[in-house]
Write a protein that holds these residues in place. Sequence first.
Motif, PDB file in Angstrom:
ATOM      1  N   GLN A  93      44.801  44.688  44.702  1.00  0.00           N
ATOM      2  CA  GLN A  93      43.526  44.178  44.215  1.00  0.00           C
ATOM      3  C   GLN A  93      42.335  44.725  45.000  1.00  0.00           C
ATOM      4  O   GLN A  93      41.282  45.002  44.423  1.00  0.00           O
ATOM      5  CB  GLN A  93      43.520  42.649  44.247  1.00  0.00           C
ATOM      6  N   GLU A  94      42.501  44.918  46.297  1.00  0.00           N
ATOM      7  CA  GLU A  94      41.400  45.469  47.070  1.00  0.00           C
ATOM      8  C   GLU A  94      41.091  46.911  46.667  1.00  0.00           C
ATOM      9  O   GLU A  94      39.943  47.365  46.739  1.00  0.00           O
ATOM     10  CB  GLU A  94      41.683  45.391  48.576  1.00  0.00           C
ATOM     11  N   VAL A  95      42.120  47.630  46.205  1.00  0.00           N
ATOM     12  CA  VAL A  95      41.908  48.996  45.723  1.00  0.00           C
ATOM     13  C   VAL A  95      41.198  48.965  44.372  1.00  0.00           C
ATOM     14  O   VAL A  95      40.339  49.800  44.077  1.00  0.00           O
ATOM     15  CB  VAL A  95      43.239  49.760  45.620  1.00  0.00           C
ATOM     16  N   ALA A 150      38.643  48.465  34.963  1.00  0.00           N
ATOM     17  CA  ALA A 150      37.636  48.197  33.930  1.00  0.00           C
ATOM     18  C   ALA A 150      37.216  46.731  33.907  1.00  0.00           C
ATOM     19  O   ALA A 150      36.055  46.415  33.618  1.00  0.00           O
ATOM     20  CB  ALA A 150      38.176  48.596  32.557  1.00  0.00           C
ATOM     21  N   ARG A 151      38.116  45.833  34.267  1.00  0.00           N
ATOM     22  CA  ARG A 151      37.808  44.409  34.257  1.00  0.00           C
ATOM     23  C   ARG A 151      36.711  44.049  35.248  1.00  0.00           C
ATOM     24  O   ARG A 151      36.049  43.025  35.113  1.00  0.00           O
ATOM     25  CB  ARG A 151      39.069  43.599  34.558  1.00  0.00           C
ATOM     26  N   TYR A 152      36.527  44.894  36.278  1.00  0.00           N
ATOM     27  CA  TYR A 152      35.519  44.621  37.303  1.00  0.00           C
ATOM     28  C   TYR A 152      34.213  45.344  37.061  1.00  0.00           C
ATOM     29  O   TYR A 152      33.293  45.249  37.868  1.00  0.00           O
ATOM     30  CB  TYR A 152      36.086  44.970  38.680  1.00  0.00           C
ATOM     31  N   ILE A 153      34.120  46.075  35.960  1.00  0.00           N
ATOM     32  CA  ILE A 153      32.847  46.687  35.596  1.00  0.00           C
ATOM     33  C   ILE A 153      31.926  45.591  35.072  1.00  0.00           C
ATOM     34  O   ILE A 153      32.328  44.762  34.259  1.00  0.00           O
ATOM     35  CB  ILE A 153      33.055  47.784  34.543  1.00  0.00           C
ATOM     36  N   ASP A 154      30.704  45.584  35.534  1.00  0.00           N
ATOM     37  CA  ASP A 154      29.756  44.527  35.192  1.00  0.00           C
ATOM     38  C   ASP A 154      29.639  44.347  33.682  1.00  0.00           C
ATOM     39  O   ASP A 154      29.380  45.292  32.946  1.00  0.00           O
ATOM     40  CB  ASP A 154      28.383  44.869  35.776  1.00  0.00           C
ATOM     41  N   GLY A 155      29.863  43.109  33.232  1.00  0.00           N
ATOM     42  CA  GLY A 155      29.704  42.777  31.831  1.00  0.00           C
ATOM     43  C   GLY A 155      30.957  42.859  30.999  1.00  0.00           C
ATOM     44  O   GLY A 155      30.973  42.420  29.842  1.00  0.00           O
ATOM     45  N   VAL A 156      32.052  43.406  31.554  1.00  0.00           N
ATOM     46  CA  VAL A 156      33.288  43.523  30.775  1.00  0.00           C
ATOM     47  C   VAL A 156      33.973  42.162  30.658  1.00  0.00           C
ATOM     48  O   VAL A 156      34.454  41.779  29.599  1.00  0.00           O
ATOM     49  CB  VAL A 156      34.237  44.562  31.412  1.00  0.00           C
ATOM     50  N   ILE A 157      34.002  41.413  31.757  1.00  0.00           N
ATOM     51  CA  ILE A 157      34.599  40.073  31.791  1.00  0.00           C
ATOM     52  C   ILE A 157      33.644  39.159  32.550  1.00  0.00           C
ATOM     53  O   ILE A 157      32.974  39.580  33.490  1.00  0.00           O
ATOM     54  CB  ILE A 157      35.981  40.100  32.472  1.00  0.00           C
ATOM     55  N   LYS A 158      33.587  37.892  32.150  1.00  0.00           N
ATOM     56  CA  LYS A 158      32.729  36.932  32.837  1.00  0.00           C
ATOM     57  C   LYS A 158      33.099  36.838  34.306  1.00  0.00           C
ATOM     58  O   LYS A 158      34.268  36.777  34.669  1.00  0.00           O
ATOM     59  CB  LYS A 158      32.854  35.558  32.177  1.00  0.00           C
ATOM     60  N   SER A 159      32.095  36.819  35.165  1.00  0.00           N
ATOM     61  CA  SER A 159      32.320  36.824  36.611  1.00  0.00           C
ATOM     62  C   SER A 159      33.130  35.625  37.078  1.00  0.00           C
ATOM     63  O   SER A 159      33.950  35.731  37.990  1.00  0.00           O
ATOM     64  CB  SER A 159      30.986  36.885  37.355  1.00  0.00           C
ATOM     65  N   GLU A 160      32.924  34.450  36.434  1.00  0.00           N
ATOM     66  CA  GLU A 160      33.672  33.264  36.858  1.00  0.00           C
ATOM     67  C   GLU A 160      35.163  33.391  36.592  1.00  0.00           C
ATOM     68  O   GLU A 160      35.997  32.837  37.309  1.00  0.00           O
ATOM     69  CB  GLU A 160      33.128  31.989  36.196  1.00  0.00           C
ATOM     70  N   SER A 161      35.522  34.159  35.548  1.00  0.00           N
ATOM     71  CA  SER A 161      36.937  34.389  35.259  1.00  0.00           C
ATOM     72  C   SER A 161      37.571  35.235  36.351  1.00  0.00           C
ATOM     73  O   SER A 161      38.710  35.000  36.763  1.00  0.00           O
ATOM     74  CB  SER A 161      37.089  35.090  33.907  1.00  0.00           C
ATOM     75  N   LEU A 162      36.846  36.220  36.841  1.00  0.00           N
ATOM     76  CA  LEU A 162      37.364  37.083  37.897  1.00  0.00           C
ATOM     77  C   LEU A 162      37.527  36.322  39.203  1.00  0.00           C
ATOM     78  O   LEU A 162      38.458  36.566  39.970  1.00  0.00           O
ATOM     79  CB  LEU A 162      36.416  38.269  38.109  1.00  0.00           C
ATOM     80  N   GLU A 163      36.621  35.390  39.461  1.00  0.00           N
ATOM     81  CA  GLU A 163      36.647  34.645  40.716  1.00  0.00           C
ATOM     82  C   GLU A 163      37.838  33.696  40.808  1.00  0.00           C
ATOM     83  O   GLU A 163      38.309  33.383  41.898  1.00  0.00           O
ATOM     84  CB  GLU A 163      35.352  33.837  40.873  1.00  0.00           C
ATOM     85  N   GLU A 165      40.936  34.069  39.169  1.00  0.00           N
ATOM     86  CA  GLU A 165      42.252  34.592  38.847  1.00  0.00           C
ATOM     87  C   GLU A 165      43.065  34.904  40.090  1.00  0.00           C
ATOM     88  O   GLU A 165      42.578  34.856  41.217  1.00  0.00           O
ATOM     89  CB  GLU A 165      42.114  35.849  37.985  1.00  0.00           C
ATOM     90  N   SER A 166      44.342  35.243  39.866  1.00  0.00           N
ATOM     91  CA  SER A 166      45.246  35.551  40.965  1.00  0.00           C
ATOM     92  C   SER A 166      44.691  36.665  41.846  1.00  0.00           C
ATOM     93  O   SER A 166      44.085  37.617  41.351  1.00  0.00           O
ATOM     94  CB  SER A 166      46.613  35.986  40.409  1.00  0.00           C
ATOM     95  N   PHE A 167      44.922  36.523  43.165  1.00  0.00           N
ATOM     96  CA  PHE A 167      44.544  37.468  44.209  1.00  0.00           C
ATOM     97  C   PHE A 167      43.068  37.404  44.596  1.00  0.00           C
ATOM     98  O   PHE A 167      42.704  37.812  45.692  1.00  0.00           O
ATOM     99  CB  PHE A 167      44.904  38.920  43.837  1.00  0.00           C
ATOM    100  N   ALA A 168      42.197  36.902  43.707  1.00  0.00           N
ATOM    101  CA  ALA A 168      40.771  36.849  44.041  1.00  0.00           C
ATOM    102  C   ALA A 168      40.534  35.964  45.252  1.00  0.00           C
ATOM    103  O   ALA A 168      39.689  36.263  46.096  1.00  0.00           O
ATOM    104  CB  ALA A 168      39.968  36.350  42.839  1.00  0.00           C
ATOM    105  N   SER A 169      41.276  34.865  45.343  1.00  0.00           N
ATOM    106  CA  SER A 169      41.120  33.946  46.470  1.00  0.00           C
ATOM    107  C   SER A 169      42.168  34.176  47.551  1.00  0.00           C
ATOM    108  O   SER A 169      42.212  33.446  48.540  1.00  0.00           O
ATOM    109  CB  SER A 169      41.238  32.502  45.967  1.00  0.00           C
ATOM    110  N   GLY A 170      43.018  35.166  47.344  1.00  0.00           N
ATOM    111  CA  GLY A 170      44.100  35.411  48.290  1.00  0.00           C
ATOM    112  C   GLY A 170      45.376  34.695  47.914  1.00  0.00           C
ATOM    113  O   GLY A 170      46.395  34.820  48.603  1.00  0.00           O
TER     114      GLY A 170
END
Length: 224
Positions: A93-95, A150-163, A165-170
């Motif tokens: 995920q960091e990559v 692509a999921r981390y490109i601005d506007g592709v997915i809502k930012s709250e969804s990314l925050e 999901e798995s691995f985002a919080s460790g």
Amino acid sequence: MKIDVLTLFPEMFAPLKTSIIGRAVDSGKLEINIVDIRDYTLDKHKKCDDTPFGGGAGMVMMPQPIADAIKAVDPNHEAKRIFLSPRGRVFKQEVVIEFSKLDRILLLCGHYEGVDQRVIDLFIDEELSIGDFVLTGGEIPAMAVVDAVARYIDGVIKSESLEQESFASGMLEYPHYTRPQEFMGLKVPEVLTSGHHGKIDEWRAQKSKEITAKNRPDLLEKGE
């Protein structure tokens, strides 16, 4: 972001025209350029592979078609050039987040026994692996990289969804439920229908920790 994908099998990338990735392309947030390496071979039969020096099983992709394809697609070396390979850095995920900050990526898909090492030495910035296993080619790994980045490109997915999901919080993500409230005898946990957001957050955090401890305890150890 622009992503160039060099492959012998461009037809394998049809899934990238659908769903979230397809919409990102249609909206102009993402450009995906699928390049057929066979278009650049000097062989009249479109041959792009040959037997390995030193003997051994299988065939090796020849350097000329790949080199000419890279030079045509990225003449000024504007892209980070990546070769999908079991020998490479593991894609985590960091990559994903690291790559999402780039303007351009070029992905080279190997096939058969691999590619001539001189292509890697002369044209590739990094080798990348999606895990400790071997596939028939780099096409599926390339699709995984495109999808994840692509999921981390601005506007592709809502930012709250990314925050969340798995691995985002460790840790791994908590369970999800939707209607109906009861299905085949199993009910949605009452806390999720209580309307008490504090308790819901506590429940989700606890479940996330439990699932991580069960399936990926190494992630908990890493965070200690």
